[in-house]
Design an enzyme around this catalytic site. Structure first.
Site, PDB file in Angstrom:
ATOM      1  N   HIS A  76      -4.313  -0.168   6.187  1.00 56.06           N
ATOM      2  CA  HIS A  76      -3.734   0.659   7.267  1.00 56.06           C
ATOM      3  C   HIS A  76      -4.593   0.671   8.534  1.00 56.06           C
ATOM      4  O   HIS A  76      -5.071   1.706   8.981  1.00 56.06           O
ATOM      5  CB  HIS A  76      -3.450   2.092   6.804  1.00 56.06           C
ATOM      6  CG  HIS A  76      -4.487   2.735   5.937  1.00 56.06           C
ATOM      7  ND1 HIS A  76      -5.823   2.782   6.268  1.00 56.06           N
ATOM      8  CD2 HIS A  76      -4.387   3.363   4.746  1.00 56.06           C
ATOM      9  CE1 HIS A  76      -6.474   3.406   5.312  1.00 56.06           C
ATOM     10  NE2 HIS A  76      -5.636   3.767   4.381  1.00 56.06           N
ATOM     11  N   ASP A 127       1.786   2.858   3.362  1.00 57.12           N
ATOM     12  CA  ASP A 127       0.967   4.054   3.165  1.00 57.12           C
ATOM     13  C   ASP A 127       1.846   5.298   3.018  1.00 57.12           C
ATOM     14  O   ASP A 127       1.435   6.398   3.373  1.00 57.12           O
ATOM     15  CB  ASP A 127      -0.059   4.252   4.292  1.00 57.12           C
ATOM     16  CG  ASP A 127      -1.226   5.133   3.839  1.00 57.12           C
ATOM     17  OD1 ASP A 127      -1.373   5.344   2.623  1.00 57.12           O
ATOM     18  OD2 ASP A 127      -1.969   5.612   4.710  1.00 57.12           O
ATOM     19  N   LYS A 130      -9.836   0.001  -5.173  1.00 55.89           N
ATOM     20  CA  LYS A 130      -9.767   0.657  -3.867  1.00 55.89           C
ATOM     21  C   LYS A 130     -11.085   1.361  -3.566  1.00 55.89           C
ATOM     22  O   LYS A 130     -11.570   2.163  -4.375  1.00 55.89           O
ATOM     23  CB  LYS A 130      -8.617   1.677  -3.871  1.00 55.89           C
ATOM     24  CG  LYS A 130      -8.466   2.474  -2.584  1.00 55.89           C
ATOM     25  CD  LYS A 130      -7.894   1.628  -1.442  1.00 55.89           C
ATOM     26  CE  LYS A 130      -7.905   2.380  -0.114  1.00 55.89           C
ATOM     27  NZ  LYS A 130      -6.776   3.272   0.072  1.00 55.89           N
ATOM     28  N   HIS A 184       0.850  -1.205   0.000  1.00 59.48           N
ATOM     29  CA  HIS A 184       0.000   0.000   0.000  1.00 59.48           C
ATOM     30  C   HIS A 184       0.878   1.244   0.000  1.00 59.48           C
ATOM     31  O   HIS A 184       1.549   1.524   0.996  1.00 59.48           O
ATOM     32  CB  HIS A 184      -0.898   0.013   1.246  1.00 59.48           C
ATOM     33  CG  HIS A 184      -1.819   1.191   1.328  1.00 59.48           C
ATOM     34  ND1 HIS A 184      -3.161   1.075   1.652  1.00 59.48           N
ATOM     35  CD2 HIS A 184      -1.620   2.515   1.144  1.00 59.48           C
ATOM     36  CE1 HIS A 184      -3.725   2.263   1.654  1.00 59.48           C
ATOM     37  NE2 HIS A 184      -2.800   3.170   1.349  1.00 59.48           N
ATOM     38  N   HIS A 198     -10.386   1.587   2.482  1.00 61.07           N
ATOM     39  CA  HIS A 198     -10.101   2.603   3.495  1.00 61.07           C
ATOM     40  C   HIS A 198     -11.298   2.553   4.446  1.00 61.07           C
ATOM     41  O   HIS A 198     -12.371   3.065   4.117  1.00 61.07           O
ATOM     42  CB  HIS A 198      -9.935   3.992   2.869  1.00 61.07           C
ATOM     43  CG  HIS A 198      -9.577   5.036   3.887  1.00 61.07           C
ATOM     44  ND1 HIS A 198      -8.372   5.694   3.901  1.00 61.07           N
ATOM     45  CD2 HIS A 198     -10.265   5.513   4.950  1.00 61.07           C
ATOM     46  CE1 HIS A 198      -8.331   6.531   4.931  1.00 61.07           C
ATOM     47  NE2 HIS A 198      -9.481   6.446   5.579  1.00 61.07           N
ATOM     48  N   HIS A 258       1.446   5.497  -1.957  1.00 63.53           N
ATOM     49  CA  HIS A 258       1.040   6.588  -2.857  1.00 63.53           C
ATOM     50  C   HIS A 258       2.288   7.146  -3.536  1.00 63.53           C
ATOM     51  O   HIS A 258       3.147   7.717  -2.868  1.00 63.53           O
ATOM     52  CB  HIS A 258       0.348   7.702  -2.064  1.00 63.53           C
ATOM     53  CG  HIS A 258      -0.841   7.212  -1.303  1.00 63.53           C
ATOM     54  ND1 HIS A 258      -2.129   7.336  -1.772  1.00 63.53           N
ATOM     55  CD2 HIS A 258      -0.942   6.547  -0.116  1.00 63.53           C
ATOM     56  CE1 HIS A 258      -2.970   6.792  -0.899  1.00 63.53           C
ATOM     57  NE2 HIS A 258      -2.270   6.298   0.110  1.00 63.53           N
TER      58      HIS A 258
HETATM   59  O1  DOR Z   1      -2.676   9.712   5.537  1.00 59.98           O
HETATM   60  C1  DOR Z   1      -3.132   9.391   4.455  1.00 59.98           C
HETATM   61  N1  DOR Z   1      -2.643   9.917   3.304  1.00 59.98           N
HETATM   62  N2  DOR Z   1      -4.154   8.537   4.418  1.00 59.98           N
HETATM   63  C2  DOR Z   1      -4.788   8.252   3.282  1.00 59.98           C
HETATM   64  O2  DOR Z   1      -5.726   7.511   3.335  1.00 59.98           O
HETATM   65  C3  DOR Z   1      -4.412   8.929   2.016  1.00 59.98           C
HETATM   66  C4  DOR Z   1      -3.032   9.391   2.041  1.00 59.98           C
HETATM   67  C5  DOR Z   1      -2.721  10.375   0.933  1.00 59.98           C
HETATM   68  O3  DOR Z   1      -3.093  10.117  -0.206  1.00 59.98           O
HETATM   69  O4  DOR Z   1      -2.086  11.382   1.206  1.00 59.98           O
HETATM   70 ZN    ZN Z   2      -3.104   5.165   1.577  1.00 58.57          ZN
END
Ligand code: DOR
Ligand code: ZN
Length: 343
Positions: free
Chosen positions: A173, A246, A98, A13, A135, A15
């Site tokens: 998470h 995450d 997702k 997981h 989520h 980004h």
């Molecule tokens: O803390 C987070 N940041 N939680 C999420 O669910 C998304 C992520 C983000 O994309 O910045």
């Molecule tokens: Zn995330």
């Protein structure tokens, strides 16, 4: 023990963002992870196979020279996602979709506001063998932010798991004892990812002695008893729980703001920090399962062949990193000492 060799791990997981963030984020992950589940919450979100394919190409282009890192792509569910969208995505190698409840987190405004209407799509996902990544927080204003994960389990997650018989679900998470207990007692087709920050920190680390915006993420850090439950569970080696950082970069000024973004950019230290936690728990022998085996097994993918080695050489996470666009970003654990280092 001063050296630790693990089967090459995967990050289930994270980004990466897109555009000029990628030359920073992709190498940071590819330095130690062989694969990563790439979250689709871009602006605009990755809602179609065509968008997935374009995004995958951008990520592949940003890999360091010679890297065999493999992004595992996901589709962003909306109220308008159709059965055909799922089938087409599956045929194009998309492994998971997702589910963000609308408004739950960063770039989720376009996501799902009518969750119950998506059950037919979940059925198709189960038929196609596509995983549902969730989520798990409700968003109604009358539910306290610290209770939103438990409320999601009670209102939605139990029902999704009970009513869609063959659907594989990853509760992403997780942050609470409630989530740990739910996943542990759910059918085998339900698993969870756990971040480094939720193992290392609790809400005191967010709020005591001043607000710490770089520890702000969603789901928000919980009280120490929840942190303890997560730690105890990973120390057991239970195969339903695996690594998902995450890692979620936001430029420094977006975090240090009167309305700061949620997300910890942990890619540069995550594996090392997990090692630190497992060592504190006297469970270093459980790290390889968590980081390199349970996730691949759950996704039905082969375990990686290679290995990475961590050595006990304390180092300090930099106070800031400069993004390719010249903006500073504050990495997770900035200025603090990490005991393990990638060799
Ligand atoms: O803390 C987070 N940041 N939680 C999420 O669910 C998304 C992520 C983000 O994309 O910045
Ligand atoms: Zn995330």
């Amino acid at each position: 023990m001063d050296q630790l060799t693990l089967r090459t791990p995967d990050d289930w997981h994270l980004h990466f963002r897109d555009g000029d963030m990628l030359p920073e984020t992709v190498p940071a992950t590819a330095r130690c992870f062989q694969r990563a589940i790439v979250m689709p919450n871009l602006i605009p979100p990755v809602t179609s196979t065509q968008m997935v394919n374009e995004y995958r190409e951008q990520i592949l282009t940003a890999r360091p020279e010679g890297s065999t890192f493999e992004p595992l792509m996901t589709l962003y569910l909306t109220n308008n996602t159709t059965a055909e969208d799922i089938r087409e995505a599956k045929q194009n190698g998309v492994v998971a979709a997702k589910l963000y409840p609308a408004g739950a987190t960063t770039n989720s405004d376009a996501a799902v506001s009518a969750l119950d209407e998506l059950y037919p799509v979940f059925e198709v996902m189960a038929d196609e063998g596509m995983l549902l990544l969730i989520h798990g927080e409700v968003t109604s204003a009358d539910i306290d932010i610290f209770d939103r994960e438990k409320a999601f389990i009670d209102t939605h997650l139990k029902r999704i798991v009970d009513s869609i018989a063959n659907l594989k679900v990853v509760f992403e998470h997780i942050t609470t004892k409630d989530a740990v207990e739910f996943v542990a007692s759910a059918p085998e087709r339900v698993a969870a990812t756990i971040t480094p920050q939720h193992l290392l920190l609790n809400r005191n680390d967010l709020l005591v002695g001043g607000i710490r915006p770089h520890n702000y993420c969603l789901p928000v850090l919980k009280r120490n008893t929840h942190q303890q439950a997560l730690r105890e569970m990973v120390a057991t080696g239970n195969s339903k729980f695996f690594l998902g950082t995450d890692s979620a970069p936001h430029a420094k000024h977006r975090k240090e703001s009167d309305c700061g973004c949620a997300g910890c950019y942990s890619a540069w230290s995550a594996l090392e920090l997990y090692a630190q936690v497992f060592e504190e728990l006297n469970a270093l022998d459980k790290l390889e399962g968590f980081a390199s085996e349970h996730g691949a097994d759950f996704y039905g993918l082969p375990r990686n062949e290679g290995s990475v080695t961590l050595v006990r050489e304390p180092w300090q996470v930099p106070d800031e990193i400069t993004l390719p666009n010249g903006e500073p970003i504050v990495p997770f654990f900035a200025g603090q000492t990490v005991n393990w280092q990638l060799k």
